[in-house]
Scaffold this active site. Structure first.
Site, short mmCIF file in Angstrom:
data_model
loop_
_atom_site.label_atom_id
_atom_site.label_comp_id
_atom_site.label_asym_id
_atom_site.label_seq_id
_atom_site.Cartn_x
_atom_site.Cartn_y
_atom_site.Cartn_z
N SER A 137 119.10 -59.54 -28.22
CA SER A 137 119.49 -60.94 -28.25
C SER A 137 119.05 -61.58 -26.94
O SER A 137 118.04 -61.17 -26.35
CB SER A 137 121.00 -61.05 -28.47
OG SER A 137 121.40 -62.40 -28.55
N SER A 138 119.79 -62.55 -26.45
CA SER A 138 119.45 -63.22 -25.19
C SER A 138 120.65 -64.05 -24.75
O SER A 138 121.42 -64.53 -25.59
CB SER A 138 118.23 -64.13 -25.37
OG SER A 138 118.06 -64.97 -24.24
N TYR A 151 114.26 -70.79 -30.26
CA TYR A 151 114.40 -69.44 -29.72
C TYR A 151 115.87 -69.05 -29.62
O TYR A 151 116.27 -67.95 -30.04
CB TYR A 151 113.75 -69.37 -28.34
CG TYR A 151 113.93 -68.06 -27.62
CD1 TYR A 151 113.13 -66.97 -27.90
CD2 TYR A 151 114.92 -67.91 -26.64
CE1 TYR A 151 113.29 -65.76 -27.24
CE2 TYR A 151 115.10 -66.71 -25.98
CZ TYR A 151 114.28 -65.64 -26.28
OH TYR A 151 114.45 -64.45 -25.62
N LYS A 155 118.05 -65.92 -31.44
CA LYS A 155 118.75 -64.87 -30.71
C LYS A 155 120.24 -64.87 -31.03
O LYS A 155 120.89 -63.81 -31.02
CB LYS A 155 118.51 -65.03 -29.21
CG LYS A 155 117.06 -64.74 -28.80
CD LYS A 155 116.65 -63.32 -29.17
CE LYS A 155 115.28 -62.95 -28.61
NZ LYS A 155 114.91 -61.55 -28.90
#
Length: 252
Positions: A137-138, A151, A155
């Protein structure tokens, strides 16, 4: 991790490369996945073997579900089994709302979400009890960043995937977690440097503003992200599943 077999997607550079090196250093045999460029993947395999480890390169585009399943089958054929999946392959994307296209959406979600979903599907079919899956993920999934919507949404979907697959895979004794890296000093971050000059992009990897908002006042090194992955696939993490672990120097 002696006698364990790991698939690492997007392993030819950046965080994926660091993960492959770390797992190999702890005794795992590593299936080094890459999408297009043979040279970096083969160089990594040579590096691992030169250090006394075991590895083999496997070409597959994770945005294609059929290739995800073929990658797992080929790894099993080569090594006899798969014990863990580190789903790292991904693409970063910046774009303001009025410029987003269906093609942008399809590309980002096909790789960042579909690639991780179908790699998980393929791996889960062969993982033993005690198997490990780590998604990527982020911290962007929980932050507000200019022009990072597509984006970040992809994520966030990955973290939701880890949480919701945990009980299903838990019935088989398989854990699934995600890591959420913060700004990390990788080639992909450097290649996207041209995007950071936009006046609206005030909070992106590599930007001094991001460093100032991070408790440790610096970007991560790929090896630091790999250390978190190594923990989550180890026996020490046997009672952790469905979680997203932020590895962000205190950014969140």
């Amino acid at each position: 991790m002696k006698d364990k077999v790991a698939i690492v997607t997007g392993a030819s550079r950046g965080i994926g490369k660091a993960v492959a090196l770390r797992l190999a250093s702890e005794g795992a045999t590593v299936a080094v996945n890459y999408r297009a460029d043979d040279a970096p993947a083969n160089a990594l395999v040579t590096e691992i073997q030169g250090r006394g480890g075991k590895a083999q390169a496997f070409r597959a585009d994770v945005s294609n579900p059929d290739e995800c399943h073929a990658l797992v089958r080929n790894a099993v054929a080569a090594f006899g089994k798969v014990d863990m999946l580190v789903s790292n392959a991904g693409v970063e994307f910046f774009g303001q709302l009025e410029d987003l296209t269906p093609q942008d959406f399809e590309r980002v979600f096909a790789i960042n979400v579909g690639g991780q979903l179908f790699m998980t599907q393929a791996a889960a079919a062969v993982l033993p009890t005690g198997g490990r899956i780590v998604l990527t993920s982020s911290v962007s999934a929980r932050l507000s960043v200019f022009h990072h919507t597509l984006y970040a949404a992809s994520k966030a979907a990955v973290s939701a995937m880890a949480a919701n697959l945990a009980p299903e895979l838990g019935e088989r004794g398989i854990t699934i977690n995600a890591i959420a890296p913060g700004g990390t000093a990788t080639a992909m971050a450097r290649e996207n440097g041209r995007l950071y000059t936009h006046p609206a992009l005030r909070d992106v990897p590599g930007d001094a503003t991001l460093k100032s908002k991070t408790a440790l006042q610096r970007l991560a090194q790929p090896e630091e992200i790999a250390a978190a992955v190594a923990f989550l696939v180890s026996e020490d993490a046997s009672y952790i599943t469905g979680s997203t672990l932020a590895v962000d120097g205190g950014r969140l």
